[in-house]
Structure formats: structure tokens, C-alpha cells
Motif scaffolding. Sequence first.
Motif, PDB file in Angstrom:
ATOM      1  N   SER A   1      -9.143 -13.272  -3.135  1.00 55.31           N
ATOM      2  CA  SER A   1      -9.268 -12.685  -1.806  1.00 55.31           C
ATOM      3  C   SER A   1      -8.280 -13.321  -0.847  1.00 55.31           C
ATOM      4  CB  SER A   1     -10.697 -12.880  -1.259  1.00 55.31           C
ATOM      5  OG  SER A   1     -11.646 -12.280  -2.108  1.00 55.31           O
TER       6      SER A   1
ATOM      7  N   HIS B   1      -7.654  -2.641   4.144  1.00 53.51           N
ATOM      8  CA  HIS B   1      -6.236  -2.398   3.904  1.00 53.51           C
ATOM      9  C   HIS B   1      -5.361  -2.807   5.094  1.00 53.51           C
ATOM     10  CE1 HIS B   1      -8.313   0.853   1.419  1.00 53.51           C
ATOM     11  NE2 HIS B   1      -7.898  -0.046   0.540  1.00 53.51           N
TER      12      HIS B   1
ATOM     13  N   PRO C   1      -3.005  -3.961  -4.503  1.00 55.20           N
ATOM     14  CA  PRO C   1      -4.102  -3.147  -5.040  1.00 55.20           C
ATOM     15  C   PRO C   1      -3.883  -2.799  -6.510  1.00 55.20           C
ATOM     16  CG  PRO C   1      -3.413  -2.327  -2.887  1.00 55.20           C
ATOM     17  CD  PRO C   1      -2.405  -3.357  -3.295  1.00 55.20           C
TER      18      PRO C   1
ATOM     19  N   SER D   1      -3.859  -4.790  -9.017  1.00 58.90           N
ATOM     20  CA  SER D   1      -3.170  -5.842  -9.771  1.00 58.90           C
ATOM     21  C   SER D   1      -4.176  -6.723 -10.511  1.00 58.90           C
ATOM     22  CB  SER D   1      -2.329  -6.694  -8.832  1.00 58.90           C
ATOM     23  OG  SER D   1      -3.160  -7.384  -7.904  1.00 58.90           O
TER      24      SER D   1
ATOM     25  N   TYR E   1       0.844  -1.192   0.000  1.00 60.70           N
ATOM     26  CA  TYR E   1       0.000   0.000   0.000  1.00 60.70           C
ATOM     27  C   TYR E   1       0.880   1.243   0.000  1.00 60.70           C
ATOM     28  CZ  TYR E   1      -3.588  -3.323   1.494  1.00 60.70           C
ATOM     29  OH  TYR E   1      -4.434  -4.393   1.577  1.00 60.70           O
TER      30      TYR E   1
ATOM     31  N   ILE F   1      -3.041  -9.306  -1.572  1.00 62.93           N
ATOM     32  CA  ILE F   1      -3.324  -8.938  -2.953  1.00 62.93           C
ATOM     33  C   ILE F   1      -2.850  -7.511  -3.158  1.00 62.93           C
ATOM     34  CG2 ILE F   1      -5.094  -8.575  -4.706  1.00 62.93           C
ATOM     35  CD1 ILE F   1      -4.809 -11.476  -4.009  1.00 62.93           C
TER      36      ILE F   1
ATOM     37  N   GLU G   1      -6.350  -8.776  -8.165  1.00 65.38           N
ATOM     38  CA  GLU G   1      -7.505  -8.070  -7.614  1.00 65.38           C
ATOM     39  C   GLU G   1      -8.623  -8.023  -8.628  1.00 65.38           C
ATOM     40  OE1 GLU G   1      -7.839  -4.186  -4.891  1.00 65.38           O
ATOM     41  OE2 GLU G   1      -7.437  -3.688  -6.996  1.00 65.38           O
ATOM     42  N   LYS G   2      -8.286  -7.803  -9.910  1.00 69.51           N
ATOM     43  CA  LYS G   2      -9.305  -7.753 -10.959  1.00 69.51           C
ATOM     44  C   LYS G   2      -9.941  -9.120 -11.181  1.00 69.51           C
ATOM     45  CE  LYS G   2      -6.918  -3.940 -13.277  1.00 69.51           C
ATOM     46  NZ  LYS G   2      -6.160  -3.520 -14.493  1.00 69.51           N
TER      47      LYS G   2
END
Length: 395
Positions: A322, A164, A312, A314, A49, A310, A317-318
Amino acid sequence: MEQIWLIEVLKGIGRFFLHPIFYYALLLALVSGAARVKRERNDFHIRIYKGSLELRSLFPAGLICGLILSALSVAAGVEVSWPVLAAVAAATILFSLVGQFRFLSPAFTLGIPVLLFFVFTWLPVQLPDWMSGTTDAMVAGLSILAGLLLLAEGVLLRTSGTKHVSPKLRKSRRGLNVGAFVAKKLWLVPVVCFLPAGPLSVTASWWPVVNWGGHTFSLVLVPFLIGFQHQIQSTLPQSALKRIGTWVIWAGIMTTAIGAAGLYFPYFPAVAAVFAIVARAWISIRHRMRENNAPYYFTQQNNGMIVLGIIPGSKAEKMGLSIGEVISKCNGEPVRNTDEFYRALQKSPAYCKLEVIDTNGEMRFAQGALYEGEHHELGILTVENNINWDPDQAG
């Protein structure tokens, strides 16, 4: 009269930006974000993050809670003084330096000052000059405010606290790599309170905390800093934080009720403060004992690769992956580590189809198109114990 009220409201907002806790919270969020990024790079060779995450999380949820608490504070007529504000600010800064975010619960940052003021106002000791002007009503109001802010802490834990959460790698008792999460958040909650002396006056006598009578007052928007810090390794972070949040909510409700009784019984503000401190400490200790006695959740699996994190934005994520899910197959090939995972990806460089066991133990599929070189940037962080394993290759 309306113009005077408008001016005082604007002055109250201005006092918010003059309060040292406002700027201290900004500094603390920036330092915390930089430290987190450094730890993430040490563990995974990548920043998960952005360093501004803590700063961006400081305000939105806190402002909403502050708006609700301000309405309750005004309805109760909670009165504070500059010595009260100074004591709370000093406790906040001291506890943030001593215990990082662990002691930034209102149970400590407001509970300790309530006990301090209670000792000096009720015991036969000389009141220090800096505490002059502090009344029993202020102590009672501060204990009620401690309960309301503790309640807000529980709500924030269950909502924005679950978002997060930063993963980390640590060693188990047997020296193996295991995954854990550092749940560490800060919120700045602005609450409107009354200051004795000022151009405003009221004739209403229904305020439960303060009966102003012929006295005058002014308004101040006080920034209260709420923080928490827990390590989670035995379950999904969302489950653990919602459980802790529920406990804190009940502690806040009980503290508020006991503090309200202090309006009629002189010793109850101190009882409310002691209850808040003991209850919040017990919640933290109980969580730590639970974590130490339970088996690790994020360990290397025999039936696939467990998802520890995961990145963010990436591809992972798409694709809807999870935290806590297990990737059992990639393009039809069983996978248990990143080496097997990348070999399976090479079978179909333009497309990725994953068989995933979700957190309920049910099988599902996750798939998506890949572009040249993108299979090295899926954004999956896993836990492995291969001798030559490089965390930078964790999906």
C-alpha cells in the motif's frame, strides 16, 4: 394524466443529453486524462492509470448522488429557468478554464450565479432581457440546490475522491526529490428540477419552494459538473481528502440551512451564496497552508524504501502493498534504494519476501512467487535521490 407524466419524464431525460455541460464534461474528462498520463510518464517513465480513468469516474458516483438530490429537489419543488441554467453552465465552463478543477465546486459554479441574480432582482437596476422570468423563488431554490450539491461534493470527496489518486515527483526546498499526490476528480451529477410552463399541473400546495397553484410546468434533468483539485504532500492522500470532505460536508449543510431560510427572509439566498463561496475558499486555503507548513511525508527513508505508488494489476498490488508503507528488507537483505532492492531480489529469482513497515509503524510480511523476468515489473514507485537514479526502475 399518467401518460402525460411519463412523456414529460422522458422529455426531461432527453433534455439532459441536449445540455452542453454533458458533452463539455466528457471532453474535459478526456483532456484531463491525457494530461495526467503525460505527467506520469514524465515523472516515472510509465503510465500509472489509463487515460480513460477520469471518464470512467465521471458517472457512477455522480449518478447515485444525483438520484438522491433529485428526490430532495422534487420534494422541495426547486424551480429553474433557462436563464438560470445558462448562467450556471457559463460559470462552469469559465471556471474550468480559469482555475482548472479548483473552482468547479458548487460553491462557485452556483454561488456566483445566485449573487448575480440577486443583484439584478433586488437592486434598482434594469433586468437584462435574457434574465426575464427569473423569480425570487428561483433564486432561493438555487441557493438551496447549491448547498445540497456542496454537501454532495463533500460526500464524493470522502468516498470516490480517495480512489486512484495520481502520484507525482517534485523538488523540495533543498532541491531533493519528494513525492506528492494530485487529487483531481470530476463528477457529473444529474438533478431533476422544474421548468415553468408545460403540460403538467398540480393541485398540491405543500411544496416549500414553489406554490404552483394553477400554473403548469415541465421537468428537466440538469447535469451539474462537480470537480476539485488539491495537491497533497504532507500525509497520506486518503487522510487528507477525508478531512477536506468533512469540512465541505459541514459547509454544505450550513449553506442549505441558510438558503432554506431564504424562503422566508428575502436576503438570505445571497447570504447563503456568500457563505458557500467564503467557506469553500477558506477550506482550500487552509489545506494549502497546512501542506506548505508541514514536513514532506514521501521522502527518501533511512530505514527502507517508501512506497509512493502501486501500478494497478501489478505483482506489488497482488502482494498487498500500500501507499505510504516502507519496504525495509527484501529476501532478508536491508534495502534503501532500488539498486539494493534488485540485488536482493536476485538472491531468490523465483520468490520474493518483503519485510514491510505499514502506515501504523507495525512490521508485516508481504510475499509472492515470481516468474522469469517478473522482478523487473513489480509495480512499485518510490522516492530516491541517487544521482543516476532512473524512475523507470522504481520496482
